[in-house]
Design an enzyme around this catalytic site. Sequence first.
Site, mmCIF file in Angstrom:
data_model
loop_
_atom_site.group_PDB
_atom_site.id
_atom_site.type_symbol
_atom_site.label_atom_id
_atom_site.label_comp_id
_atom_site.label_asym_id
_atom_site.label_seq_id
_atom_site.Cartn_x
_atom_site.Cartn_y
_atom_site.Cartn_z
ATOM 1 N N LYS A 1 0.940 -1.114 -0.159
ATOM 2 C CA LYS A 1 -0.025 0.023 0.001
ATOM 3 C C LYS A 1 0.908 1.177 0.169
ATOM 4 O O LYS A 1 2.081 1.044 0.374
ATOM 5 C CB LYS A 1 -0.926 -0.124 1.220
ATOM 6 C CG LYS A 1 -0.202 0.010 2.748
ATOM 7 C CD LYS A 1 0.093 1.285 3.083
ATOM 8 C CE LYS A 1 0.891 1.060 4.589
ATOM 9 N NZ LYS A 1 1.755 2.102 4.826
ATOM 10 N N ASP B 1 -2.651 -2.198 10.061
ATOM 11 C CA ASP B 1 -2.718 -2.277 8.562
ATOM 12 C C ASP B 1 -3.219 -3.497 7.909
ATOM 13 O O ASP B 1 -3.344 -3.566 6.731
ATOM 14 C CB ASP B 1 -1.267 -2.149 8.154
ATOM 15 C CG ASP B 1 -0.778 -0.646 8.153
ATOM 16 O OD1 ASP B 1 -1.473 0.280 8.613
ATOM 17 O OD2 ASP B 1 0.475 -0.399 8.043
HETATM 18 P P1 ATP Z 1 4.125 -0.607 7.968
HETATM 19 O O1 ATP Z 1 3.996 0.255 6.741
HETATM 20 O O2 ATP Z 1 2.797 -1.539 8.260
HETATM 21 O O3 ATP Z 1 4.468 0.312 9.129
HETATM 22 P P2 ATP Z 1 6.338 -1.695 6.840
HETATM 23 O O4 ATP Z 1 6.039 -1.955 5.551
HETATM 24 O O5 ATP Z 1 7.217 -0.303 7.113
HETATM 25 O O6 ATP Z 1 5.219 -1.668 7.919
HETATM 26 P P3 ATP Z 1 7.237 -4.459 7.252
HETATM 27 O O7 ATP Z 1 7.790 -4.666 5.926
HETATM 28 O O8 ATP Z 1 5.890 -4.900 7.677
HETATM 29 O O9 ATP Z 1 7.335 -2.883 7.616
HETATM 30 O O10 ATP Z 1 8.156 -4.956 8.578
HETATM 31 C C1 ATP Z 1 8.316 -4.195 9.715
HETATM 32 C C2 ATP Z 1 9.275 -5.386 10.568
HETATM 33 O O11 ATP Z 1 8.507 -6.202 11.092
HETATM 34 C C3 ATP Z 1 10.351 -5.904 9.861
HETATM 35 O O12 ATP Z 1 11.644 -5.276 9.849
HETATM 36 C C4 ATP Z 1 10.699 -7.351 10.520
HETATM 37 O O13 ATP Z 1 11.440 -7.174 11.517
HETATM 38 C C5 ATP Z 1 9.006 -7.716 10.962
HETATM 39 N N1 ATP Z 1 8.167 -8.635 10.299
HETATM 40 C C6 ATP Z 1 7.581 -9.240 10.763
HETATM 41 N N2 ATP Z 1 6.714 -10.167 9.815
HETATM 42 C C7 ATP Z 1 7.255 -9.925 8.539
HETATM 43 C C8 ATP Z 1 7.007 -10.362 7.289
HETATM 44 N N3 ATP Z 1 6.297 -11.301 7.236
HETATM 45 N N4 ATP Z 1 7.655 -9.463 6.392
HETATM 46 C C9 ATP Z 1 8.546 -8.455 6.674
HETATM 47 N N5 ATP Z 1 8.784 -8.019 7.879
HETATM 48 C C10 ATP Z 1 8.242 -8.627 8.907
#
Ligand code: ATP
Length: 308
Positions: A13, A146
């Site tokens: 997203k 989210d």
């Molecule tokens: P958001 O936009 O919801 O704040 P994000 O996209 O910035 O999230 P994610 O890729 O969801 O961040 O990952 C954040 C942290 O969550 C990662 O650094 C990792 O340690 C942990 N994590 C747990 N499960 C997952 C997963 N399935 N894929 C990626 N990271 C994960």
Amino acid sequence: MAHDHVTVRVPGKVNLQLSVGPLRDDGYHDIATLFQAVSIFDDVKVALSGERDRKERFSIEIKADHPHGIPTDKSNLAYIAAELMFNRFQLETPIDITIEKRIPVAGGMAGGSANAAGVIVAIDSLFSLGLSKSEMEEIGAEIGSDVPFSISGGTAVGTGRGEQLTPALARGEYSWVLALSSNGLSTPAIYKECDRLREGMEISAPQINESLMHALRSGDAKALGKSLQNDLQPAACSIRPALRLILDVGMDYGALGGIVSGSGPTVAFLAEDEDHALDLVVALTSSGVVGNVVRASGPVVGATVIDR
Ligand code: ATP
């Protein structure tokens, strides 16, 4: 159980607006956000395990160009989702979860939440639970704010902590150019920096701008570009100053608008159309300020079964 595996495709997203309210006593913030699901996808495969009597209920395998930073243990959001579904519906047959990852990790595109959403939808299908979308969204909200949007997709307003969704009337398809970073940013660290930068300031309740809603309703990409707004952007740029440079370069090359997505560091640029998006990709890539630039379109649907 008619099938032995199900694959669910889940989108990333971008936040077209992210309005962050004052810090609450419990350490969280109320937000108002406008999500759009875009065509950068992870595929989440859930298969019944061949070893039916093994002790661990779940195994997780990650297939990614950059798998570092993704846990494969109980802290993976996909694992947490599987555990919740198994406990709630008293499921027993062990499963193997394979995640083909393309959504940037810790990129502000809700990749982990998308994986949790994928597991919920896959388990519902694999075990023929017959859950409705809104039931699955409710379960998703217990895992992370989210997750419901990763299930619903499209374009939607999120309030509360982002988990209370209202579909937004959005006309047209938008061409996005995403400047990806291989180095993620921590969402809690960005909120902390946001609080630090706003110390002593009077912060009003979060709200979605009417100009943004109007632009979406009329399918006006130019107006939408001007209305993009993210209250976490100053914090993301403070911690990662290179983001300012990327934003400047994209705007100099004619993007209709540019925004740090969520807590960053992904920067999303809105292009006029597909051709313009291609020009922007070339310009940003050759500028040397960003390593990995991809095109995406939005809105796209949420978590969808693509194979079983
Ligand atoms: P958001 O936009 O919801 O704040 P994000 O996209 O910035 O999230 P994610 O890729 O969801 O961040 O990952 C954040 C942290 O969550 C990662 O650094 C990792 O340690 C942990 N994590 C747990 N499960 C997952 C997963 N399935 N894929 C990626 N990271 C994960």
